[in-house]
Design a protein around this motif. Structure first.
Motif, PDB file in Angstrom:
ATOM      1  N   VAL A 163       0.726  -1.184   0.073  1.00  0.00           N
ATOM      2  CA  VAL A 163      -0.121  -0.104  -0.043  1.00  0.00           C
ATOM      3  C   VAL A 163       0.815   1.223  -0.027  1.00  0.00           C
ATOM      4  N   GLY A 164       2.016   1.116   0.845  1.00  0.00           N
ATOM      5  CA  GLY A 164       2.628   2.283   0.726  1.00  0.00           C
ATOM      6  C   GLY A 164       3.388   2.348  -0.487  1.00  0.00           C
ATOM      7  N   MET A 165       3.977   1.546  -0.968  1.00  0.00           N
ATOM      8  CA  MET A 165       4.639   1.579  -2.598  1.00  0.00           C
ATOM      9  C   MET A 165       3.528   2.265  -3.468  1.00  0.00           C
ATOM     10  N   PRO A 202      -4.811  20.994 -26.069  1.00  0.00           N
ATOM     11  CA  PRO A 202      -4.705  19.518 -26.500  1.00  0.00           C
ATOM     12  C   PRO A 202      -3.292  18.839 -26.122  1.00  0.00           C
ATOM     13  N   THR A 203      -2.430  19.596 -26.190  1.00  0.00           N
ATOM     14  CA  THR A 203      -0.974  19.109 -25.832  1.00  0.00           C
ATOM     15  C   THR A 203      -1.065  18.790 -24.405  1.00  0.00           C
ATOM     16  N   ILE A 204      -1.561  19.793 -23.702  1.00  0.00           N
ATOM     17  CA  ILE A 204      -1.678  19.526 -22.016  1.00  0.00           C
ATOM     18  C   ILE A 204      -2.394  18.280 -21.717  1.00  0.00           C
ATOM     19  N   PHE A 205      -3.751  18.192 -22.453  1.00  0.00           N
ATOM     20  CA  PHE A 205      -4.697  16.869 -22.219  1.00  0.00           C
ATOM     21  C   PHE A 205      -3.748  15.605 -22.591  1.00  0.00           C
ATOM     22  N   VAL A 206      -3.247  15.710 -23.764  1.00  0.00           N
ATOM     23  CA  VAL A 206      -2.341  14.357 -24.088  1.00  0.00           C
ATOM     24  C   VAL A 206      -1.283  14.097 -23.009  1.00  0.00           C
ATOM     25  N   GLY A 207      -0.825  15.214 -22.327  1.00  0.00           N
ATOM     26  CA  GLY A 207       0.299  15.128 -21.539  1.00  0.00           C
ATOM     27  C   GLY A 207      -0.541  14.346 -20.063  1.00  0.00           C
ATOM     28  N   VAL A 208      -1.665  14.935 -19.583  1.00  0.00           N
ATOM     29  CA  VAL A 208      -2.211  14.345 -18.576  1.00  0.00           C
ATOM     30  C   VAL A 208      -2.972  12.887 -18.699  1.00  0.00           C
ATOM     31  N   ILE A 209      -3.444  12.759 -19.870  1.00  0.00           N
ATOM     32  CA  ILE A 209      -3.857  11.413 -20.246  1.00  0.00           C
ATOM     33  C   ILE A 209      -2.791  10.351 -20.152  1.00  0.00           C
ATOM     34  N   SER A 210      -1.617  10.800 -20.625  1.00  0.00           N
ATOM     35  CA  SER A 210      -0.454  10.051 -20.765  1.00  0.00           C
ATOM     36  C   SER A 210       0.121   9.408 -19.342  1.00  0.00           C
ATOM     37  N   ILE A 211       0.084  10.484 -18.419  1.00  0.00           N
ATOM     38  CA  ILE A 211       0.535  10.123 -17.178  1.00  0.00           C
ATOM     39  C   ILE A 211      -0.524   9.367 -16.323  1.00  0.00           C
ATOM     40  N   GLY A 212      -1.928   9.602 -16.667  1.00  0.00           N
ATOM     41  CA  GLY A 212      -2.862   8.864 -15.805  1.00  0.00           C
ATOM     42  C   GLY A 212      -2.774   7.421 -16.396  1.00  0.00           C
ATOM     43  N   ILE A 213      -2.480   7.203 -17.678  1.00  0.00           N
ATOM     44  CA  ILE A 213      -2.480   5.816 -18.180  1.00  0.00           C
ATOM     45  C   ILE A 213      -1.321   4.920 -17.789  1.00  0.00           C
ATOM     46  N   LEU A 214      -0.219   5.647 -17.890  1.00  0.00           N
ATOM     47  CA  LEU A 214       1.175   5.088 -17.256  1.00  0.00           C
ATOM     48  C   LEU A 214       0.960   4.863 -15.918  1.00  0.00           C
ATOM     49  N   GLY A 215       0.386   5.597 -15.074  1.00  0.00           N
ATOM     50  CA  GLY A 215       0.405   5.409 -13.545  1.00  0.00           C
ATOM     51  C   GLY A 215      -0.828   4.465 -13.142  1.00  0.00           C
ATOM     52  N   LEU A 216      -1.730   4.414 -13.994  1.00  0.00           N
ATOM     53  CA  LEU A 216      -2.829   3.283 -13.932  1.00  0.00           C
ATOM     54  C   LEU A 216      -2.275   1.717 -14.152  1.00  0.00           C
ATOM     55  N   LEU A 217      -1.207   1.594 -15.134  1.00  0.00           N
ATOM     56  CA  LEU A 217      -0.771   0.560 -15.659  1.00  0.00           C
ATOM     57  C   LEU A 217       0.280   0.101 -14.592  1.00  0.00           C
ATOM     58  N   MET A 218       0.983   1.026 -13.895  1.00  0.00           N
ATOM     59  CA  MET A 218       1.906   0.729 -13.038  1.00  0.00           C
ATOM     60  C   MET A 218       1.361   0.155 -11.637  1.00  0.00           C
ATOM     61  N   ASP A 219       0.132   0.843 -11.428  1.00  0.00           N
ATOM     62  CA  ASP A 219      -0.557   0.530 -10.329  1.00  0.00           C
ATOM     63  C   ASP A 219      -1.098  -0.945 -10.401  1.00  0.00           C
ATOM     64  N   ARG A 220      -1.579  -1.180 -11.502  1.00  0.00           N
ATOM     65  CA  ARG A 220      -2.092  -2.565 -11.754  1.00  0.00           C
ATOM     66  C   ARG A 220      -1.101  -3.659 -11.670  1.00  0.00           C
ATOM     67  N   ILE A 221       0.017  -3.255 -11.790  1.00  0.00           N
ATOM     68  CA  ILE A 221       1.105  -4.103 -11.768  1.00  0.00           C
ATOM     69  C   ILE A 221       1.566  -4.548 -10.366  1.00  0.00           C
ATOM     70  N   LEU A 222       1.648  -3.448  -9.449  1.00  0.00           N
ATOM     71  CA  LEU A 222       1.512  -3.445  -8.139  1.00  0.00           C
ATOM     72  C   LEU A 222       0.370  -4.384  -7.467  1.00  0.00           C
ATOM     73  N   LEU A 223      -0.672  -3.953  -7.792  1.00  0.00           N
ATOM     74  CA  LEU A 223      -1.946  -4.657  -7.500  1.00  0.00           C
ATOM     75  C   LEU A 223      -1.652  -6.235  -7.744  1.00  0.00           C
ATOM     76  N   PHE A 224      -1.281  -6.699  -8.794  1.00  0.00           N
ATOM     77  CA  PHE A 224      -1.079  -8.019  -9.314  1.00  0.00           C
ATOM     78  C   PHE A 224       0.013  -8.672  -8.436  1.00  0.00           C
ATOM     79  N   ILE A 225       1.275  -7.960  -7.974  1.00  0.00           N
ATOM     80  CA  ILE A 225       2.192  -8.353  -7.256  1.00  0.00           C
ATOM     81  C   ILE A 225       1.593  -8.522  -5.665  1.00  0.00           C
TER      82      ILE A 225
END
Length: 236
Positions: A163-165, A202-225
């Motif tokens: 959880v801390g991670m 539009p570029t700001i939105f692309v950046g925000v969405i990219s960070i959200g997707i990457l963060g979500l994917l990494m969080d799901r990896i931690l959930l799997f672990i």
């Protein structure tokens, strides 16, 4: 997901706050991908986040174990941890620039601090929260201290550590945007800050969405672990 995109499209059509629509953002993202800009920015930010996050977690976990298991270490480390925990990592950016320069080191340092402070507290709480009955039972059965620690304390505190991670991972992504203020030439945060100057929404939105997707994917990896390491834990 569809409802959220539909609401976003409606808001953009109504002209609320001048927000770009989903189609416009997708087109801008495709342009950035075709030019190789988005890939480079993602790689730069991901490298910084992973380095700072992994280093922060790697240091936080043993420090948290020491604080929780040995009262002497708790007395030595806890005041410093609690002191720095009240200071936002972003407030350390000017100090990091002066001491560490303007290369990659200060960027990684502030991300390191964000993940370290989140993870060390969770690990510490996990260790001191282990039921004394389990520890006493292991000792009654003749287990030495290192076996009690390895077979009882570490498994019992692992949910808190993970959880801390996860919290530290979120803090790392939240910090990277500001960290890339430090003379960065690439990165999602850098690209968003450049887009802000030219009011390129539009570029700001692309950046925000990219960070959200990457963060979500990494969080799901931690959930799997977490699911693999804490399969013994009773869940509701």
């Amino acid at each position: 997901m569809s409802a959220g995109i539909g609401l976003w499209w409606l808001v953009s059509v109504l002209g609320v706050l001048g927000l770009p629509g989903p189609v416009e953002v997708v087109q801008r993202g495709a342009e950035l991908i075709a030019d190789g800009i988005l890939g480079g920015d993602v790689a730069a930010s991901l490298s910084r986040v992973l380095t700072g996050f992994l280093l922060g977690s790697a240091v936080a976990i043993p420090v948290g174990f020491l604080m929780g298991w040995y009262p002497v270490c708790r007395a030595l480390f806890e005041p410093y941890v609690q002191f720095f925990r009240t200071i936002p990592p972003l407030a350390l950016i000017p100090l990091a620039i002066v001491i560490l320069g303007i290369e990659e080191t200060p960027k990684i340092f502030v991300i390191f601090m964000a993940s370290f402070l989140s993870c060390v507290i969770a690990t510490f709480q996990g260790v001191i929260g282990v039921e004394k009955t389990l520890i006493n039972a292991a000792r009654v059965l003749g287990a030495p201290s290192f076996v009690v620690f390895a077979r009882v304390v570490i498994p019992a505190s692992s949910p808190f550590i993970l959880v801390g991670m996860r919290i530290g991972l979120g803090a790392s992504w939240a910090t990277v945007v500001a960290a890339e203020l430090i003379a960065a030439q690439q990165g999602l945060g850098f690209r968003m800050q450049q887009a802000q100057i030219f009011y390129d929404l539009p570029t700001i939105f692309v950046g925000v969405i990219s960070i959200g997707i990457l963060g979500l994917l990494m969080d799901r990896i931690l959930l799997f672990i977490e699911s693999k390491l804490t399969g013994w834990q009773e869940r509701r």
